[in-house]
Each structure stands twice: as C-alpha cells, then as structure tokens.
Design a protein around this motif. Structure first.
Motif, short mmCIF file in Angstrom:
data_model
loop_
_atom_site.label_atom_id
_atom_site.label_comp_id
_atom_site.label_asym_id
_atom_site.label_seq_id
_atom_site.Cartn_x
_atom_site.Cartn_y
_atom_site.Cartn_z
N LEU A 189 0.87 -1.08 0.11
CA LEU A 189 -0.05 -0.09 0.17
C LEU A 189 0.97 1.17 -0.13
O LEU A 189 1.69 1.16 0.80
CB LEU A 189 -0.76 -0.28 1.16
N GLU A 190 0.43 2.09 -0.66
CA GLU A 190 1.20 3.54 -0.95
C GLU A 190 1.24 4.04 0.34
O GLU A 190 0.24 4.07 1.06
CB GLU A 190 0.73 4.41 -1.87
N GLY A 191 2.45 4.69 0.85
CA GLY A 191 2.11 5.30 2.03
C GLY A 191 2.62 4.49 3.32
O GLY A 191 3.24 4.91 4.12
N ARG A 192 2.38 3.12 3.25
CA ARG A 192 2.40 2.21 4.16
C ARG A 192 3.77 1.28 3.83
O ARG A 192 4.67 1.12 4.77
CB ARG A 192 1.16 1.52 4.38
N HIS A 193 3.57 0.74 2.69
CA HIS A 193 4.89 -0.11 2.15
C HIS A 193 5.71 0.59 1.16
O HIS A 193 6.80 0.21 1.06
CB HIS A 193 4.37 -1.41 1.52
N PHE A 194 5.48 1.67 0.63
CA PHE A 194 6.40 2.33 -0.27
C PHE A 194 5.93 3.79 -0.34
O PHE A 194 4.76 4.20 0.01
CB PHE A 194 6.37 1.65 -1.64
N MET B 215 -2.62 0.64 -4.60
CA MET B 215 -2.46 -0.76 -3.81
C MET B 215 -2.00 -1.60 -4.84
O MET B 215 -2.50 -1.81 -5.72
CB MET B 215 -3.69 -1.00 -3.19
N VAL B 216 -1.20 -2.45 -4.41
CA VAL B 216 -0.79 -3.66 -5.44
C VAL B 216 -0.91 -4.71 -4.69
O VAL B 216 -0.13 -4.89 -3.53
CB VAL B 216 0.92 -3.32 -5.60
N SER B 217 -1.47 -5.73 -4.88
CA SER B 217 -1.97 -6.82 -4.48
C SER B 217 -1.67 -8.16 -5.46
O SER B 217 -1.95 -7.98 -6.61
CB SER B 217 -3.56 -6.76 -4.24
N ILE B 218 -0.79 -8.80 -4.95
CA ILE B 218 -0.22 -9.98 -5.90
C ILE B 218 -0.20 -11.37 -5.38
O ILE B 218 -0.13 -11.48 -4.28
CB ILE B 218 1.36 -9.76 -6.15
N THR B 219 -1.08 -12.24 -6.05
CA THR B 219 -0.92 -13.58 -5.58
C THR B 219 -0.06 -14.47 -6.61
O THR B 219 -0.14 -14.50 -7.68
CB THR B 219 -2.42 -14.03 -5.92
#
Lengths: 320, 320
Positions: B53-58, B135-139
């Motif tokens: 998540l932007e701001g949280r993880h990058f 938000m980047v969600s990867i499976t």
C-alpha cells in the motif's frame, strides 16, 4: 467481539479471521504459513483475481459485511466456474482501517466462508494490511477436471447462445433499494447476494460450449466480450428472455423497462455460453440468441432483435 | 505514454499493461478472459497473497514505480519459493488513482514483469480498479515438483539453522536513504530491489529442510514464526552471521550496530531453514544456529548467543 481492528492488532485479527474458516477437501495446507497448498488434480489451475473497494463497489450503509463477503467471493468463484472449472479455494487480501469494528471484519469472513461452502471451495490464505478504505481482493482457484478451458474466443457463426442463472435481478433489486424500498425481497436479496450457478460452468464445458463467460457487467456487455474475442456478431432474441411478472411490476412502479435490467444489469453472475447448434441443452439452459458472422466497423457486435440496443450496456470503472 | 490513467480509461490501461507482459512456459492462458490457466504439474499448487500500500509499504518519492513492481513481485514469489516450490505465475490486483500518470503504472508493470523473469514465472492475469491510494495486491503461484511443502512447523531439537541470501542489506540501505545519502549503492539497491534466492527454496526442500521461511520481517521475527509453529527454541550464533565490512562502515557512520540490521531487518527475503544436523549443506547455505527444546512461558523462543536480543524484532503492521 468488541473493539476495532486497530485495538485487536494484526496478528489478533488474523487469528480471529482464521478461526472462522472451514476446511475444504482441496485445501491441503491452509492459512498460517508462507503460502497455501491447494489440490490441482488436473495438473493445471484456473485462477482469477477481482477487487471490491468501499464506496466504489459497495457501501457500508447499503450492504452488511456478510453480504459484501458473499458478493466478493461469488464474483471470483463465478469467474473460475465460467472457464469450465470447479472452484477449489480462494485467497483473501484485505485492507482495513484501524477504526473498523472487529465484528465487521468477522462478518465479512463469515460471508466469504459461506459462499465458499456453496461452491464447495475453501479459504486457503490471505494477507491483511491497514489502510484508509476497505478493500477486498480475492483470488479464486479452480480445477478443470480434464476439460479444456472454455474461453471467450471460440464462438462460431451458427452457434446458439444460451444462459443459465439469473439476469437483471440484482439491477432490479438495486432499483428497489435506491428508491428506499426493501421489497420485493427476492430482488433485494438478489442484489445483496448473487447466486451464481457454479455447477453450470463445468456442465457447460462438458456440453461442448465453444465460448463462455459469467454475466458480471451486463448481458450485452459480456456477450460483447465474447463477440469481440470470437470475431463474430451475436443477436439476442428479446422474446426468449425471461422477465418474471414481479420484475415487470417493479419496472412499472419505478418507470423502467425491465428488459433494460435483463440486458444491461450485471452482478447476477449468470453463465452465458455459445454452443454448436446441434447441442441438446438441458432445460436449465435457456436459448436466447445466435452467433452470426461479423459485420463491418461501426456496427454493434451485439444486437437485440437485429438492432442496436439503444441504451449503453456495461460500464467503464474509470469513467464514472 | 502521456496522460493519466483516468484519461486512458480502464480498458485502455489494461491493454497497455497487458502488452508489457512476457510469456512464461507455465502460463497456458494469460490475461483477457474470465480467468487464467496455469500449469500445475505436481497436481498441487502453492499460492500466496501479499499487498503493498502506498504510504505504508512504499513512497512514490523514495521508490520508482519500477522498484515497487520488483519488490511487490519479489515478496510474493519468495513466499512461494520458501515452501519449496518453483514460482510459476502471479496475478495482479491494482488500485490506482485516476490522476496517476500512465507511465507510473507501466513502469510498475515492467518491474513486476522483470522480477517474474528472474524467477522464470509469468504474469497470468489481474484486475484494476480506481481508488484513492495506490495498492498492489499480488497472488503468486508455484509448483512443488513432487517435493513435500516445507512448512514452518517441522523444526526439531538438534536441527541446524542455515540461511542463504542477504540479511540486513535492505535495512542498511534504508538507513542510508533515510539520512539523505545515495551510497553505498549496493545497499541502496538492495533496499530498492531485493534479490530473493528463489532456487534456494526448492533446493532447501530437496536437501531435506524440516522447516523453512523467507526473511520478510527480520531474521529473529521470522525464526520466531518457525519456533512457535514447531514448538521449539532457536539460538542464533552471532559470530556465524556475515557482516560485510561496508555494512560495518555504514553502521559506524550512522551510529547503529550492524548486527541489528542483520537480526531484525526484513525485506531481503533471504531463505532460512532448519535441517537435520547430519545434512551436508552446500557452501551457499550458512549455518547460523541450532534448534533447541522449548522452554517455559516468558522465555524468548529465539535467542542470540543464548540470550534475549534486546531490541524488538519484526513489527506489527497495525501498531505503527
């Protein structure tokens, strides 16, 4: 359970959510490790990802957390079924604000778990992060059981178009709700919790469907995906579409032609497919149209009774 | 490409992103249909979901879109490898603000594609929705190739703990960046683009690892997951840890014991595993500790040279 997810903390919330998950035969290793392990007896796995964002795809004042969970799971499991696969498991990505009540997250999980149960699939794993807006990201997995995947690109002129499941019910329910009413219940329920005909996906593949999809954006819009991918034209016979008397009543009450809901309403996740004309379709598949050779540019790929449908079908998520 | 994703529209953006994706042997049916089809020769599929998540993880001012893509893919592919599986494919869920430059989304996709190429995996599909925050969600999916999945719960007293890959490099790079410096480059690069040792996962499984995980939260924190799941204690020998001279120099410059980075720094996605003591480990696996019987409550499950490590290892995403 009282309190907010911020008070409970990440690991506490994961523990609570995980405890709501039932087992499923295909889930060989569930949540709690670096990754899950899911059975894929076919030696191929079908996989689809979809996201629901608060404010965009659901509103907390219109839908319960439980219904959001049912809907989020349903739309992903339906995508897997529409390839001709049997859903096996899903993975959940969840963004939650720190001030969200824990009960909301737990009810969401209950909805996801219950919808998985309907499809005989399991929750295999997931991830949770804190953010400003609720976001539910689901990846569903499925098994083809030896069948070839049914894409959108195999429809051929002469094929018949047939549908199974509900069409326009969610849209009619939405019309009811948006005017402040709570009945007729069946349509309101259909809007809150779609009932995709999961077994119809593998069944359609076994019947020899040449192209197949689930109706998530609206019948015309989703048939347009098939027509475009298959480089054909599709004509729908409006007289063949089922418009229940109650839906006509709602249409009259709110001043909308119910055919509009049936042709353009998404979210019911009916399954629509093209079949060779000689296919003997079981009664639950309703023939509604036929596949024709493509025409030139500027001509709609999907027509209703031979003509363009006057209203726009489907929608662009970025245009709204 | 100029403009914002809002101007380009959902379908335009999907088309542009899809055109950046290379093929991969395991991806039998890629983006564009209801679901993807990915090879799963083992008859089981390993699957893991993670979100950034932007701001949280990058932060967009600290990381390029390309680096965010590399990182997002790496952390998911590493989770799959840490089960002993070979990564095969991933699915991408992307939330983007309408005002985001299209170039940012395309560079993110390039980063994801390139990281997939490193792991010999492919991008099989995804979903895009518009939202306020990126938000980047990867499976990620993977194949076990006949090996049993290596969980966190199989470590036994007497096992040795060994690690392969980088430890503390990302944290040291973060320390450099957060003080406004851009060098030493190797550490800054390690923070921007982790290099998980993907083949070490399947190799560790083949060597007979009893428990395995990737180091995403920090060595102590991730070994604590193994110790908790395996109901054992783990002691790390600090003298066995590799602290490069340059890392010591950075530590001296910024006033931090570099051992802190090595023990608690996450995001390098080293792979750490427990092996039976008689295992002949190849040179790239560095033995760094041993598995001991569990002790009573209140005693740390992971110790360094027999004692509690004074600083907190790992972190709770909701506590920050």
């Amino acid at each position: 359970m009282k309190g907010t997810v911020g008070e409970l903390g990440e690991f506490g919330l994961i523990r609570e959510l995980t405890s709501r998950i039932g087992g499923a035969p295909a889930v060989r290793l569930g949540p709690g490790d670096d990754a899950a392990v899911v059975a894929a007896p076919d030696r191929r796995v079908v996989a689809s990802t979809d996201m629901l964002l608060e404010g965009r795809h659901f509103r907390r004042d219109w839908s319960t957390a439980y219904d959001v969970g049912r809907k989020a799971a349903a739309q992903n499991l339906a995508d897997v079924a529409a390839m001709g696969a049997v859903p096996t498991a899903l993975l959940l990505g969840l963004v939650v604000p720190a001030e969200l009540p824990v009960t909301w997250a737990l009810e969401l999980m209950d909805g996801i778990s219950d919808e998985c149960r309907v499809a005989a699939a399991g929750v295999a794993g997931g991830d949770i992060v804190r953010g400003e807006t609720i976001m539910v990201s689901i990846t569903a997995l499925g098994d083809l059981g030896g069948r070839e995947p049914v894409t959108r690109s195999g429809a051929r002129p002469g094929d018949i178009i047939a549908v199974t499941g509900w069409l326009g019910w969610s849209a009619a329910g939405h019309a009811v709700l948006s005017r402040g009413f709570r009945s007729p219940r069946a349509f309101v329920e259909a809007h809150r919790r779609p009932e995709p005909p999961y077994p119809a996906g593998p069944a359609g593949a076994a019947l020899g469907a040449t192209a197949m999809t689930d109706v998530s954006d609206g019948l015309i819009a989703d048939l347009d995906h098939i027509a475009a991918a298959s480089k054909v034209r599709i004509d729908i016979r409006s007289a063949a579409l089922d418009i229940p008397a109650q839906m006509s009543d709602i249409g009259q009450a709110v001043g909308v032609d119910p055919l509009h809901w049936v042709l353009t309403g998404g979210e019911d996740h009916a399954i629509v497919a093209a079949f060779p004309s000689e296919t003997k379709l079981p009664a639950r598949w309703r023939p509604i149209g036929e596949v024709l050779p493509a025409r030139g540019r500027g001509v709609p790929r999907v027509t209703v009774d031979g003509a363009a449908w006057e209203q726009a079908g489907g929608w662009d998520h970025f245009a709204g």
